[in-house]
Design a protein around this motif. Structure first.
Motif, PDB file in Angstrom:
ATOM      1  N   TYR A   8     -12.915  56.322  39.280  1.00 57.00           N
ATOM      2  CA  TYR A   8     -13.254  55.168  40.116  1.00 57.00           C
ATOM      3  C   TYR A   8     -12.189  54.899  41.180  1.00 57.00           C
ATOM      4  O   TYR A   8     -12.495  54.823  42.379  1.00 57.00           O
ATOM      5  CB  TYR A   8     -13.462  53.945  39.227  1.00 57.00           C
ATOM      6  CG  TYR A   8     -13.720  52.686  39.999  1.00 57.00           C
ATOM      7  CD1 TYR A   8     -14.955  52.456  40.607  1.00 57.00           C
ATOM      8  CD2 TYR A   8     -12.731  51.727  40.152  1.00 57.00           C
ATOM      9  CE1 TYR A   8     -15.189  51.306  41.338  1.00 57.00           C
ATOM     10  CE2 TYR A   8     -12.957  50.570  40.877  1.00 57.00           C
ATOM     11  CZ  TYR A   8     -14.186  50.369  41.472  1.00 57.00           C
ATOM     12  OH  TYR A   8     -14.419  49.232  42.194  1.00 57.00           O
ATOM     13  N   TYR A   9     -10.932  54.763  40.760  1.00 57.99           N
ATOM     14  CA  TYR A   9      -9.877  54.394  41.716  1.00 57.99           C
ATOM     15  C   TYR A   9      -9.505  55.542  42.652  1.00 57.99           C
ATOM     16  O   TYR A   9      -9.194  55.306  43.818  1.00 57.99           O
ATOM     17  CB  TYR A   9      -8.648  53.840  40.981  1.00 57.99           C
ATOM     18  CG  TYR A   9      -8.926  52.478  40.412  1.00 57.99           C
ATOM     19  CD1 TYR A   9      -9.049  51.368  41.248  1.00 57.99           C
ATOM     20  CD2 TYR A   9      -9.109  52.299  39.047  1.00 57.99           C
ATOM     21  CE1 TYR A   9      -9.333  50.119  40.734  1.00 57.99           C
ATOM     22  CE2 TYR A   9      -9.387  51.040  38.527  1.00 57.99           C
ATOM     23  CZ  TYR A   9      -9.508  49.961  39.371  1.00 57.99           C
ATOM     24  OH  TYR A   9      -9.794  48.718  38.867  1.00 57.99           O
ATOM     25  N   ARG A  10      -9.561  56.767  42.162  1.00 60.30           N
ATOM     26  CA  ARG A  10      -9.295  57.906  43.050  1.00 60.30           C
ATOM     27  C   ARG A  10     -10.369  57.991  44.129  1.00 60.30           C
ATOM     28  O   ARG A  10     -10.078  58.208  45.306  1.00 60.30           O
ATOM     29  CB  ARG A  10      -9.220  59.214  42.247  1.00 60.30           C
ATOM     30  CG  ARG A  10      -8.892  60.428  43.109  1.00 60.30           C
ATOM     31  CD  ARG A  10      -8.764  61.709  42.286  1.00 60.30           C
ATOM     32  NE  ARG A  10      -9.996  62.007  41.576  1.00 60.30           N
ATOM     33  CZ  ARG A  10     -10.082  62.192  40.250  1.00 60.30           C
ATOM     34  NH1 ARG A  10      -9.023  62.124  39.495  1.00 60.30           N
ATOM     35  NH2 ARG A  10     -11.241  62.457  39.692  1.00 60.30           N
ATOM     36  N   ALA A  11     -11.626  57.793  43.752  1.00 63.75           N
ATOM     37  CA  ALA A  11     -12.721  57.854  44.723  1.00 63.75           C
ATOM     38  C   ALA A  11     -12.586  56.761  45.779  1.00 63.75           C
ATOM     39  O   ALA A  11     -12.741  57.024  46.979  1.00 63.75           O
ATOM     40  CB  ALA A  11     -14.065  57.748  44.011  1.00 63.75           C
ATOM     41  N   LYS A  12     -12.280  55.534  45.340  1.00 56.86           N
ATOM     42  CA  LYS A  12     -12.106  54.448  46.311  1.00 56.86           C
ATOM     43  C   LYS A  12     -10.977  54.773  47.282  1.00 56.86           C
ATOM     44  O   LYS A  12     -11.098  54.513  48.488  1.00 56.86           O
ATOM     45  CB  LYS A  12     -11.804  53.126  45.588  1.00 56.86           C
ATOM     46  CG  LYS A  12     -13.027  52.485  44.976  1.00 56.86           C
ATOM     47  CD  LYS A  12     -12.713  51.221  44.201  1.00 56.86           C
ATOM     48  CE  LYS A  12     -12.101  50.137  45.018  1.00 56.86           C
ATOM     49  NZ  LYS A  12     -12.074  48.825  44.338  1.00 56.86           N
ATOM     50  N   HIS A  13      -9.922  55.332  46.777  1.00 53.09           N
ATOM     51  CA  HIS A  13      -8.778  55.698  47.625  1.00 53.09           C
ATOM     52  C   HIS A  13      -9.146  56.834  48.583  1.00 53.09           C
ATOM     53  O   HIS A  13      -8.824  56.777  49.775  1.00 53.09           O
ATOM     54  CB  HIS A  13      -7.594  56.098  46.749  1.00 53.09           C
ATOM     55  CG  HIS A  13      -6.461  56.686  47.515  1.00 53.09           C
ATOM     56  ND1 HIS A  13      -5.613  55.920  48.290  1.00 53.09           N
ATOM     57  CD2 HIS A  13      -6.043  57.970  47.641  1.00 53.09           C
ATOM     58  CE1 HIS A  13      -4.724  56.712  48.853  1.00 53.09           C
ATOM     59  NE2 HIS A  13      -4.960  57.953  48.477  1.00 53.09           N
ATOM     60  N   ALA A  32     -11.271  48.500  48.785  1.00 58.60           N
ATOM     61  CA  ALA A  32     -10.190  47.937  47.969  1.00 58.60           C
ATOM     62  C   ALA A  32     -10.480  46.493  47.577  1.00 58.60           C
ATOM     63  O   ALA A  32     -10.027  46.028  46.529  1.00 58.60           O
ATOM     64  CB  ALA A  32      -8.866  48.020  48.722  1.00 58.60           C
ATOM     65  N   SER A  33     -11.235  45.781  48.380  1.00 58.36           N
ATOM     66  CA  SER A  33     -11.524  44.376  48.082  1.00 58.36           C
ATOM     67  C   SER A  33     -12.732  44.211  47.155  1.00 58.36           C
ATOM     68  O   SER A  33     -12.991  43.100  46.689  1.00 58.36           O
ATOM     69  CB  SER A  33     -11.761  43.599  49.377  1.00 58.36           C
ATOM     70  OG  SER A  33     -12.932  44.076  50.023  1.00 58.36           O
ATOM     71  N   LEU A  34     -13.445  45.281  46.886  1.00 54.98           N
ATOM     72  CA  LEU A  34     -14.615  45.171  46.009  1.00 54.98           C
ATOM     73  C   LEU A  34     -14.171  45.223  44.547  1.00 54.98           C
ATOM     74  O   LEU A  34     -13.393  46.091  44.160  1.00 54.98           O
ATOM     75  CB  LEU A  34     -15.595  46.313  46.293  1.00 54.98           C
ATOM     76  CG  LEU A  34     -16.194  46.344  47.694  1.00 54.98           C
ATOM     77  CD1 LEU A  34     -17.043  47.599  47.883  1.00 54.98           C
ATOM     78  CD2 LEU A  34     -17.027  45.096  47.942  1.00 54.98           C
ATOM     79  N   PRO A  35     -14.660  44.287  43.732  1.00 55.87           N
ATOM     80  CA  PRO A  35     -14.268  44.282  42.321  1.00 55.87           C
ATOM     81  C   PRO A  35     -14.881  45.469  41.577  1.00 55.87           C
ATOM     82  O   PRO A  35     -16.001  45.894  41.856  1.00 55.87           O
ATOM     83  CB  PRO A  35     -14.822  42.956  41.802  1.00 55.87           C
ATOM     84  CG  PRO A  35     -15.962  42.632  42.711  1.00 55.87           C
ATOM     85  CD  PRO A  35     -15.594  43.209  44.057  1.00 55.87           C
ATOM     86  N   ALA A  36     -14.151  45.978  40.617  1.00 51.94           N
ATOM     87  CA  ALA A  36     -14.628  47.135  39.851  1.00 51.94           C
ATOM     88  C   ALA A  36     -15.849  46.775  39.011  1.00 51.94           C
ATOM     89  O   ALA A  36     -16.770  47.579  38.867  1.00 51.94           O
ATOM     90  CB  ALA A  36     -13.514  47.667  38.957  1.00 51.94           C
TER      91      ALA A  36
END
Length: 176
Positions: free
Chosen positions: A84-89, A97-101
């Motif tokens: 999840y976080y790697r894809a957002k990055h 970055a402002s969207l909640p997981a």
């Protein structure tokens, strides 16, 4: 069996991995529970059945049942978070970055072991899966909690060798 079984199963071209496998875990400057929890979390993340079975068997002699569950929990929660976080990055759009997981991550708040140990295991798994965002976050948390760079480095060494053992055994199984 444990580490000895993994080392015995490694082919000759993985001699360096065989030599490093025992030394990174058994002579680590980390506390035994930290080193074995790191090894177990990484074995789960590396996904090789032999590596996982043998490390889990030996780790059980060094970890409480709660720590075994927490190490497995670190591997699985990071399997989700690292993607999840790697894809957002990697998308590169700051608005993500402002969207909640909106993903459940309760184990991070209550892992069943010392929070710093869980952070260490999460960092090691993040090294295997290659999530820079998670690596940075866990390293920062560990350093703020008083962990030295050497301690973080120890976890990275264990992660690299456990993963390499899994790669070698996966290759041999595929070529058999």
């Amino acid at each position: 069996m444990g580490l000895d079984a993994v080392k015995a199963a490694l082919p000759e071209y993985a001699k360096d991995i065989r030599l490093n496998l025992g030394s990174t875990i058994t002579t680590s400057t980390l506390k035994p529970e930290q080193a074995w929890g790191t090894a177990l979390a990484c074995a789960v993340a590396a996904r090789n059945p032999v590596v996982l079975r043998e490390i889990a068997g030996e780790a059980a002699g060094h970890l409480t049942p709660e720590a075994v569950e927490a190490a497995k929990g670190a591997a699985t929660i990071m399997a989700m978070n690292n993607v999840y976080y790697r894809a957002k990055h990697l998308i590169g759009d700051e608005q993500y970055a402002s969207l909640p997981a909106r993903l459940r991550m309760q184990i991070i708040a209550r892992p069943g072991v010392e929070k710093v140990d869980f952070e260490l295991w999460s960092l090691a798994v993040s090294a295997i899966t290659g999530c820079g965002v998670c690596l940075e976050s866990h390293e920062k948390t560990l350093r703020a909690a008083g962990f030295s760079r050497d301690q973080v480095h120890e976890a990275l060494r264990i992660a690299s060798v456990v993963h390499a053992a899994a790669v070698a055994l996966d290759a041999e199984a595929a070529l058999a």
